[in-house]
Design a protein around this motif. Structure first.
Motif, short mmCIF file in Angstrom:
data_model
loop_
_atom_site.label_atom_id
_atom_site.label_comp_id
_atom_site.label_asym_id
_atom_site.label_seq_id
_atom_site.Cartn_x
_atom_site.Cartn_y
_atom_site.Cartn_z
N PRO A 138 -26.67 -52.15 -1.92
CA PRO A 138 -26.74 -52.02 -3.39
C PRO A 138 -26.71 -50.56 -3.83
CG PRO A 138 -28.31 -53.66 -2.63
CD PRO A 138 -27.76 -53.00 -1.40
N GLY A 139 -25.86 -50.28 -4.80
CA GLY A 139 -25.75 -48.93 -5.34
C GLY A 139 -24.72 -48.07 -4.65
N VAL A 173 -11.99 -48.44 -5.53
CA VAL A 173 -13.42 -48.13 -5.36
C VAL A 173 -14.23 -49.23 -6.02
CG1 VAL A 173 -15.26 -46.47 -5.80
CG2 VAL A 173 -12.91 -45.66 -5.38
N VAL A 174 -15.16 -49.81 -5.25
CA VAL A 174 -16.06 -50.84 -5.79
C VAL A 174 -17.49 -50.38 -5.56
CG1 VAL A 174 -14.37 -52.63 -5.26
CG2 VAL A 174 -16.22 -52.20 -3.66
N GLU A 175 -18.40 -50.90 -6.38
CA GLU A 175 -19.81 -50.54 -6.25
C GLU A 175 -20.63 -51.81 -6.08
OE1 GLU A 175 -23.25 -48.42 -8.97
OE2 GLU A 175 -21.27 -47.46 -8.86
N ALA A 176 -21.48 -51.81 -5.05
CA ALA A 176 -22.28 -52.99 -4.73
C ALA A 176 -23.45 -53.13 -5.70
CB ALA A 176 -22.79 -52.89 -3.30
N ARG A 177 -23.73 -54.39 -6.06
CA ARG A 177 -24.85 -54.70 -6.94
C ARG A 177 -26.02 -55.25 -6.13
NH1 ARG A 177 -20.87 -57.79 -9.91
NH2 ARG A 177 -22.05 -59.65 -9.25
N ALA A 178 -27.19 -55.26 -6.73
CA ALA A 178 -28.39 -55.74 -6.06
C ALA A 178 -28.33 -57.25 -5.79
CB ALA A 178 -29.63 -55.41 -6.88
N ASP A 179 -27.54 -57.99 -6.58
CA ASP A 179 -27.47 -59.44 -6.40
C ASP A 179 -26.48 -59.86 -5.32
OD1 ASP A 179 -25.02 -59.00 -7.55
OD2 ASP A 179 -25.39 -60.18 -9.35
N ASP A 209 -18.87 -54.57 -8.35
CA ASP A 209 -18.04 -54.30 -9.53
C ASP A 209 -16.90 -53.38 -9.13
OD1 ASP A 209 -19.72 -55.71 -11.41
OD2 ASP A 209 -21.14 -54.04 -11.22
N LEU A 210 -15.75 -53.59 -9.74
CA LEU A 210 -14.61 -52.71 -9.51
C LEU A 210 -14.78 -51.46 -10.37
CD1 LEU A 210 -11.81 -52.25 -8.22
CD2 LEU A 210 -10.82 -53.42 -10.20
N VAL A 211 -14.97 -50.32 -9.72
CA VAL A 211 -15.15 -49.06 -10.44
C VAL A 211 -13.80 -48.51 -10.88
CG1 VAL A 211 -16.00 -46.68 -10.27
CG2 VAL A 211 -17.26 -48.56 -9.17
N ALA A 212 -12.82 -48.52 -9.98
CA ALA A 212 -11.48 -48.01 -10.29
C ALA A 212 -10.50 -48.56 -9.28
CB ALA A 212 -11.47 -46.48 -10.27
N ALA A 213 -9.29 -48.86 -9.74
CA ALA A 213 -8.24 -49.39 -8.88
C ALA A 213 -7.09 -48.41 -8.76
CB ALA A 213 -7.73 -50.73 -9.43
N ASP A 214 -6.49 -48.36 -7.56
CA ASP A 214 -5.28 -47.57 -7.32
C ASP A 214 -5.47 -46.12 -7.73
OD1 ASP A 214 -2.76 -47.18 -6.38
OD2 ASP A 214 -1.72 -48.16 -8.05
N VAL A 215 -6.48 -45.49 -7.18
CA VAL A 215 -6.85 -44.13 -7.59
C VAL A 215 -6.02 -43.08 -6.88
CG1 VAL A 215 -9.23 -44.80 -8.12
CG2 VAL A 215 -8.66 -44.01 -5.80
N THR A 216 -5.95 -41.90 -7.48
CA THR A 216 -5.36 -40.73 -6.84
C THR A 216 -6.42 -40.04 -5.99
OG1 THR A 216 -5.98 -39.20 -8.61
CG2 THR A 216 -3.90 -40.41 -8.88
N GLU A 217 -5.99 -39.06 -5.22
CA GLU A 217 -6.93 -38.31 -4.39
C GLU A 217 -7.97 -37.61 -5.25
OE1 GLU A 217 -8.68 -34.84 -2.39
OE2 GLU A 217 -7.35 -34.86 -4.15
N GLY A 218 -7.53 -37.00 -6.34
CA GLY A 218 -8.46 -36.30 -7.21
C GLY A 218 -9.47 -37.23 -7.85
N GLU A 219 -9.00 -38.39 -8.31
CA GLU A 219 -9.90 -39.37 -8.90
C GLU A 219 -10.90 -39.87 -7.87
OE1 GLU A 219 -6.72 -41.16 -12.18
OE2 GLU A 219 -6.93 -42.07 -10.19
#
Length: 396
Positions: free
Chosen positions: A241-242, A271-277, A281-291
């Motif tokens: 989580p987190g 990039v996804v972020e794990a939840r406590a449950d 959640d999807l934080v960002a899709a198909d990101v660049t290196e800088g992102e």
């Protein structure tokens, strides 16, 4: 064939090869894509990788004559490597890093036909251009060896890494034996839509050291869907989580997204972020290196990557968004549980005991990653497998 006390090596660089990788464009073919990559902040890297190759070559065999063409298509790399070189006229016009074309590559190859071995830096698209030029030259075409510098490197005519290309070239001059290696490429427009359909274009003569060549990419269609789903389930149950999870490209990592109920991409980095449950959640899709760097900066993060079938690459092929600075930020100098590798047992068996490979663009970082890594192969299955720097596997 050229003659000389220590042999003659030609060098051709496609300076726009690999431009689209770090900015998530999944290729670099076409002027529009190249302009878009530069607008997104992409930095040309093919010339630097070519310089690594020729520096290694000249260190191993100092008497070699290095022959190349003007500007970014070779001369700049030789100068960066601080090695002696000779120029031949190629008929190429503007050779700046953002102004070369496939025709320029073919002209440069033709101008360097009279060498013992031709090194070319690029990806599969460049290999096709070299093949076209070789066909025009016929029996006069020299053997060639690719310095991997593209976004996708599926063809079998490339060395494992720039340094390995230098070693192989040096050894070839002492033992000039050749074999045929396949040239394949993808339709990049279809590839960007998630349709992976490699096509065989022909073959090129390459040095006979097949163990030091990358080999043609093998597909993963033989993997049982249940096995891939089991791997995805294993990743989902391990989420902290987190923590943020960087999902690299590939069918196996895409299955992780499906397991989490998220619309991740097949060929991008997400990039996804794990939840406590237990969800995510999807934080960002198909990101660049800088992102990507900004998304993991100062955050607990984990990098999840799959293995390229037949080749064994974990880093440096199609996932250039996971750059050395991203790796440094996430791993903190060591792998541990912050690097998760996914592969079916069939894919590992297909390597025939050869190690997994890292070619991040930073040889020192690749050496730090070397050792052993846990590979998830099923829901409750994993194995410890060797990983090494691509530049050192056969010439370390």
């Amino acid at each position: 064939m050229a003659s000389g006390g220590n042999g003659v090596i030609g060098l051709v660089v496609n300076p726009v090869a690999g431009l689209g990788g770090s900015v998530g464009l999944k290729g670099s073919d076409g002027a529009d894509v190249q302009r878009a990559a530069l607008a997104k902040g992409a930095e040309p890297k093919a010339g630097r990788r070519a310089a690594q190759a020729v520096a290694t070559l000249l260190a191993r065999r100092p008497g070699v004559r290095l022959v190349t063409v003007a500007g970014a298509m070779g001369e700049d790399s030789a100068r960066a490597a601080a090695v002696p070189y000779e120029l031949v006229p190629s008929g190429v016009g503007d050779t700046t890093a953002d102004a070369t074309t496939a025709a320029d590559t073919r002209a440069a190859v033709a101008a360097l036909a009279d060498v013992d071995l031709l090194l070319f830096a690029g990806g599969d698209g460049t290999a096709r251009d070299v093949l076209d030029a070789a066909r025009e030259l016929g029996d006069q075409a020299p053997p060639v060896l690719g310095i991997p510098a593209g976004v996708k490197v599926y063809s079998g005519c490339f060395a494992l890494s720039p340094a390995t290309a230098g070693f192989v070239a040096a050894d070839f001059l002492a033992r000039p034996e050749t074999v045929e290696a396949e040239v394949v490429d993808l339709d990049e427009e279809r590839y960007r839509r998630g349709l992976v359909s490699p096509r065989l274009y022909g073959s090129l003569r390459v040095p006979a050291g097949r163990a030091a060549l990358s080999g043609r990419k093998a597909g993963s269609s033989d993997a049982a869907p249940a096995t891939v789903e089991g791997i995805a389930r294993a990743v989902a149950t391990r989420l902290r989580p987190g923590a943020r999870y960087v999902l690299g490209p590939g069918a196996t990592t895409a299955a992780v997204g499906r397991e989490l109920g998220l619309a991740t991409t097949l060929l991008g980095v997400d990039v996804v972020e794990a939840r406590a449950d237990g969800g995510a959640d999807l934080v960002a899709a198909d990101v660049t290196e800088g992102e990507l760097f900004e998304l993991v900066r100062g955050r607990e993060s984990v990098i999840v990557l799959s293995v390229i079938g037949g080749q064994g690459f974990v880093l440096g092929r199609g996932n250039q968004q996971v750059s050395p600075r991203v790796l440094d930020e996430v791993l903190g100098g060591g792998g541990g549980d912050r690097l998760v590798v996914l592969a079916t047992q069939q894919k590992l068996a297909g390597l025939g005991g050869r190690p997994l490979l890292a070619d991040s663009g930073d040889q020192e970082l690749d050496r730090k990653l070397a050792g052993h890594v846990r590979v998830l192969t099923g829901y409750r299955e994993s194995t410890i497998y060797r990983i090494c720097a691509a530049s050192e596997e056969f010439y370390g």
